[in-house]
Enzyme design. Structure first.
Site, mmCIF file in Angstrom:
data_model
loop_
_atom_site.group_PDB
_atom_site.id
_atom_site.type_symbol
_atom_site.label_atom_id
_atom_site.label_comp_id
_atom_site.label_asym_id
_atom_site.label_seq_id
_atom_site.Cartn_x
_atom_site.Cartn_y
_atom_site.Cartn_z
ATOM 1 N N GLY A 179 2.724 8.764 2.635
ATOM 2 C CA GLY A 179 3.796 8.571 2.016
ATOM 3 C C GLY A 179 3.606 6.798 1.735
ATOM 4 N N ASP A 204 -4.162 -2.256 -7.294
ATOM 5 C CA ASP A 204 -3.294 -2.426 -6.554
ATOM 6 C C ASP A 204 -3.166 -3.847 -5.672
ATOM 7 O OD1 ASP A 204 -0.453 -1.816 -5.702
ATOM 8 O OD2 ASP A 204 -1.139 -2.331 -3.448
ATOM 9 N N LYS A 264 -1.837 -7.450 -6.361
ATOM 10 C CA LYS A 264 -1.117 -8.080 -5.771
ATOM 11 C C LYS A 264 -1.535 -9.705 -5.094
ATOM 12 C CE LYS A 264 0.282 -4.341 -2.604
ATOM 13 N NZ LYS A 264 -0.358 -3.155 -2.175
ATOM 14 N N VAL A 323 11.528 3.258 -0.106
ATOM 15 C CA VAL A 323 11.942 2.034 0.518
ATOM 16 C C VAL A 323 13.420 1.962 0.329
ATOM 17 C CG1 VAL A 323 11.635 -0.109 0.001
ATOM 18 C CG2 VAL A 323 8.995 0.565 -0.192
ATOM 19 N N GLY A 346 3.850 -5.518 2.223
ATOM 20 C CA GLY A 346 4.848 -4.848 3.007
ATOM 21 C C GLY A 346 5.264 -5.646 3.536
ATOM 22 N N GLY A 353 5.092 1.931 2.941
ATOM 23 C CA GLY A 353 6.313 2.599 4.494
ATOM 24 C C GLY A 353 7.344 1.960 4.303
ATOM 25 N N GLU A 366 9.446 -11.268 -1.196
ATOM 26 C CA GLU A 366 8.517 -10.913 -0.829
ATOM 27 C C GLU A 366 8.307 -9.373 -0.422
ATOM 28 O OE1 GLU A 366 8.326 -13.131 2.024
ATOM 29 O OE2 GLU A 366 6.974 -11.974 1.670
#
Ligand code: HSE
Length: 436
Positions: A187, A201, A205, A14, A134, A302, A129
């Site tokens: 990835g 995960d 979130k 990222v 993502g 991504g 954010e």
């Protein structure tokens, strides 16, 4: 134009996307923001590997503290991840009075309450954010777009790895391990993929979202969590038999002042919008008392999608720091005179077409129609005629390859004037690439 200096910690997947936008699109982003946004330094323990983007000499350094303690740097972007040094760096940045941006959901889920309190005491902002979904602007949507609502519930697919695995298992009958390996190679899996497949995960979130949506503390430990590792092909097949799809969902609901919050594999009807969210894509529906339901959908992981979310935070904080008045103006999004972008005339568009002719059913009709289409450079993909009729019109349907609107219009006008055509042809445009 005031200049704001940004320092980046972490030049991974990222981080490289953020660098790319800040360098290659500096002018565009700065002119929209009304602030000159300058990437002053990037820190990473690996200063050798090629990330496909070149930095001026001296920008990439190994010591993060040279950035955090640099009085000229206004905004620190933390893209290291995990709960170790990332926490240390963020707390030091806050103590130094920097604005902080992070994509680190694991850190926020575990230590967010402490970090937010320290930031409030110091009068600095923490923007995050990119920590959830993502590129989907879910934080902004909850905080800004839905500010006039009481949030009633949220239901989301928030982990691309799990969604990718479940899609592969459902559509291709892949083995779990192969699908996971694939997700790692692409990835989007975490460094430790257990966090993905065990639902942790997703719960990180959800904990972040709940805090914004319902005004709670971050209560990660109270979320019920079940991952996807026990799902078998047999369960997927039975689900399909009953008209369901299995998705790993994050679900939260507010009922009588209590928040229900859970993450688990869930069967949802095949016709549900979330059932059609496949591969590594994420989506979330939010119910508010005024809006009823809204849906966000997009790439939850991504390089560039997540970088896009980080940049939106950079612009927000840069504008606050520079004292820019008002919102990003519509005018700042427009090109300068001489470079104005105009709308393409409809006659020039290229697309695919469904055309239904109402024709007499007799020899030679098809060749006449297809001949005229050919004269106008329109290539036919398929022809369909159902049944036969001695009298009256028979529908002949043709699907075309990509063609130019003006050519199609001319061809149809010519075809519709033939005496074998009984009534005006019906044309519907086809967009094949609308969504994955
Ligand atoms: N591992 C995460 C996913 C990446 O698979 O969605 C983004 O948080």
């Amino acid at each position: 134009m005031r200049k704001v200096n940004v320092g980046l910690l972490g030049f991974g997947t990222v981080g490289a996307g953020v660098v790319k936008i800040l360098i290659e699109d500096r002018e565009l982003v700065s002119s929209r923001a009304g602030v000159d946004i300058f990437l002053k330094a990037v820190a990473d323990i690996d200063i050798e590997s090629d990330r496909g983007i070149s930095l001026d000499k001296g920008i990439l350094i190994p010591d993060a503290y040279n950035i955090i303690d640099d009085p000229e740097i206004d905004i620190i972007v933390e893209l290291i991840g995990g709960e170790g040094v990332a926490k240390e760096f963020i707390l030091k940045a806050i103590a130094n009075g920097k604005q902080v941006i992070t994509a680190n959901k694991a850190l926020l889920a575990a230590h967010g309450n402490d970090i937010f309190r320290k930031a409030a005491e110091k009068g600095v902002d923490i923007a995050f954010e990119a920590s959830v979904g993502g590129c989907m602007p879910i934080i902004k949507t909850l905080r800004e777009a839905l500010v006039g609502n009481r949030i009633l519930s949220m239901t989301g697919i928030l982990n691309g790895t799990c969604n990718y695995i479940l899609t592969k298992l459902t559509n291709e009958g892949s083995a779990f391990e192969d699908a996971l390996k694939d997700a790692q190679e692409k990835g989007f899996a975490e460094a430790d993929p257990t966090l993905d497949i065990e639902g942790i995960d997703t719960a990180h979130k959800l904990a972040v979202l709940n805090a914004i949506a319902y005004g709670t503390d971050i209560n990660f430990d109270d979320i019920y969590i079940e991952g996807i590792t026990k799902i078998t092909p047999m369960d997927i097949a039975f689900a399909a038999e009953f008209g369901y799809r299995i998705k790993l969902l994050a679900i939260s609901k507010e009922t009588n002042g209590k928040i229900e919050a859970r993450v688990h594999p869930t069967m949802i009807p095949e016709g549900n919008l979330l059932a059609g969210v496949n591969g590594s894509l994420n989506a979330i529906t939010v119910s508010g008392d005024a809006v009823e339901d809204i849906l966000l959908y997009g790439r939850g992981a991504g390089r560039m999608p997540t970088a896009s979310a980080v940049i939106s935070d950079v612009v927000d904080l840069a504008r606050i720091l520079s004292g820019t008045k008002g919102r990003i103006s519509t005018i700042s999004n427009q090109q300068s005179e001489g470079q104005k972008v105009s709308i393409l005339p409809m006659d020039n568009i290229l697309t695919n077409y469904y055309i239904r002719f109402s024709a007499q059913d007799k020899p030679g009709v098809l060749s006449k129609i297809s001949g005229i289409l050919g004269d106008h450079k329109i290539s036919i993909k398929s022809v369909h005629q159902k049944g036969r009729k001695e009298k009256g019109p028979v529908p002949i349907v043709m699907l075309t390859h990509q063609a130019k609107e003006a050519d199609v219009k001319k061809a149809l006008a010519e075809i519709d004037s033939l005496d074998i055509i009984i009534s005006a042809s019906m044309l519907i445009r086809i967009e094949n690439g609308a969504a994955e």
